[in-house]
Design a protein around this motif. Sequence first.
Motif, mmCIF file in Angstrom:
data_model
loop_
_atom_site.group_PDB
_atom_site.id
_atom_site.type_symbol
_atom_site.label_atom_id
_atom_site.label_comp_id
_atom_site.label_asym_id
_atom_site.label_seq_id
_atom_site.Cartn_x
_atom_site.Cartn_y
_atom_site.Cartn_z
ATOM 1 N N TRP A 28 55.822 25.298 30.742
ATOM 2 C CA TRP A 28 55.162 25.211 29.680
ATOM 3 C C TRP A 28 55.202 26.624 28.719
ATOM 4 O O TRP A 28 55.595 26.676 27.650
ATOM 5 C CB TRP A 28 53.706 24.879 29.757
ATOM 6 C CG TRP A 28 52.817 25.005 28.778
ATOM 7 C CD1 TRP A 28 51.830 25.932 28.445
ATOM 8 C CD2 TRP A 28 52.828 23.882 27.738
ATOM 9 N NE1 TRP A 28 51.253 25.476 27.190
ATOM 10 C CE2 TRP A 28 51.765 24.404 26.724
ATOM 11 C CE3 TRP A 28 53.490 22.812 27.567
ATOM 12 C CZ2 TRP A 28 51.450 23.724 25.649
ATOM 13 C CZ3 TRP A 28 53.152 21.909 26.337
ATOM 14 C CH2 TRP A 28 52.067 22.428 25.457
ATOM 15 N N SER B 189 58.629 27.120 26.974
ATOM 16 C CA SER B 189 58.870 25.952 26.166
ATOM 17 C C SER B 189 58.122 26.032 24.884
ATOM 18 O O SER B 189 56.945 25.486 24.939
ATOM 19 C CB SER B 189 58.776 24.739 26.983
ATOM 20 O OG SER B 189 59.701 24.814 28.130
ATOM 21 N N THR B 190 58.661 26.439 23.694
ATOM 22 C CA THR B 190 58.132 26.379 22.622
ATOM 23 C C THR B 190 59.066 25.639 21.679
ATOM 24 O O THR B 190 59.851 25.344 21.976
ATOM 25 C CB THR B 190 58.173 27.969 21.927
ATOM 26 O OG1 THR B 190 59.447 28.325 21.753
ATOM 27 C CG2 THR B 190 57.447 28.953 22.908
ATOM 28 N N VAL B 191 58.365 25.239 20.695
ATOM 29 C CA VAL B 191 58.967 24.433 19.462
ATOM 30 C C VAL B 191 60.339 25.070 19.059
ATOM 31 O O VAL B 191 61.120 24.324 18.904
ATOM 32 C CB VAL B 191 58.118 24.203 18.219
ATOM 33 C CG1 VAL B 191 58.769 23.339 17.219
ATOM 34 C CG2 VAL B 191 56.617 23.400 18.691
ATOM 35 N N SER B 192 60.178 26.243 18.881
ATOM 36 C CA SER B 192 61.443 27.108 18.434
ATOM 37 C C SER B 192 62.522 26.981 19.364
ATOM 38 O O SER B 192 63.778 26.674 19.023
ATOM 39 C CB SER B 192 61.269 28.450 18.191
ATOM 40 O OG SER B 192 60.147 28.765 16.962
ATOM 41 N N ARG C 23 63.524 24.531 12.885
ATOM 42 C CA ARG C 23 62.213 24.379 13.641
ATOM 43 C C ARG C 23 61.690 23.512 12.611
ATOM 44 O O ARG C 23 60.498 22.681 12.840
ATOM 45 C CB ARG C 23 61.771 25.784 13.592
ATOM 46 C CG ARG C 23 60.013 25.876 13.739
ATOM 47 C CD ARG C 23 59.357 27.285 13.598
ATOM 48 N NE ARG C 23 58.086 27.033 13.856
ATOM 49 C CZ ARG C 23 57.393 27.050 14.830
ATOM 50 N NH1 ARG C 23 58.139 27.250 16.328
ATOM 51 N NH2 ARG C 23 55.992 27.057 15.119
ATOM 52 N N ARG D 285 52.867 21.585 18.816
ATOM 53 C CA ARG D 285 53.391 21.665 20.037
ATOM 54 C C ARG D 285 53.081 20.504 21.013
ATOM 55 O O ARG D 285 53.916 20.089 21.619
ATOM 56 C CB ARG D 285 53.266 23.238 20.532
ATOM 57 C CG ARG D 285 53.923 23.713 21.716
ATOM 58 C CD ARG D 285 53.395 24.853 22.314
ATOM 59 N NE ARG D 285 54.203 25.244 23.440
ATOM 60 C CZ ARG D 285 53.914 26.212 24.382
ATOM 61 N NH1 ARG D 285 52.682 26.658 24.211
ATOM 62 N NH2 ARG D 285 54.501 26.541 25.401
#
Length: 207
Positions: free
Chosen positions: A47, A50-53, A63, A73
Amino acid sequence: MGAVTPSSPLTSAHTPRSAHPPKQDRSRATRQRLLEAAVACLAEHGWAGSTVSVVAERAGVSRGAAQHHFPTREDLFTGAVEYVAEERSAALRALPGQGRAEVVAALVDLYTGPLFRAALQLWVAASNEAQLRPRVTELEARVGRETHRIAVELLGADESRPGARETVQGLLDMARGLGLANLLTDDTARRARVVAQWAALVEEGLG
């Protein structure tokens, strides 16, 4: 032969519409790439990593495009776990008619791959993220019911018999535990022996 009209099949291949997939298809394909990338990122980086970007870059989209499909997210990663659930159910339904020993092995396999690893990362995050917890809890309860239902069907279990439901649930709990044991080391050899024993227990428990 009559004149070729603009709607004729002979000319449709040259129209702009056929040169590019319809917008709806492109949107669906982008969403699919994002979900697959989110599952892979969770499985590999957890987690925190793991970013949106990161997911958008892996999926090969901006993005902004990612946020168009998944505004937050939490939306992205709960969507990814739902995708995991659908893939898991589809894999179960796709199993050909097999004996119980093969079904037991197939059920265990579902909990020892990247899909389970990704779901596990989200469960851990949900235990610490208040806004994520209710969504993941509800989803996992739904997934658990569906997995149990499919397992009952594949095993030919008669849940009206005493102990049959508990036998199926115990099998799924065992499979999840083997998935956890496989996270740090390759547990293949020991797992094969455990699965063989459980297949015998399931056969005895279900009759």
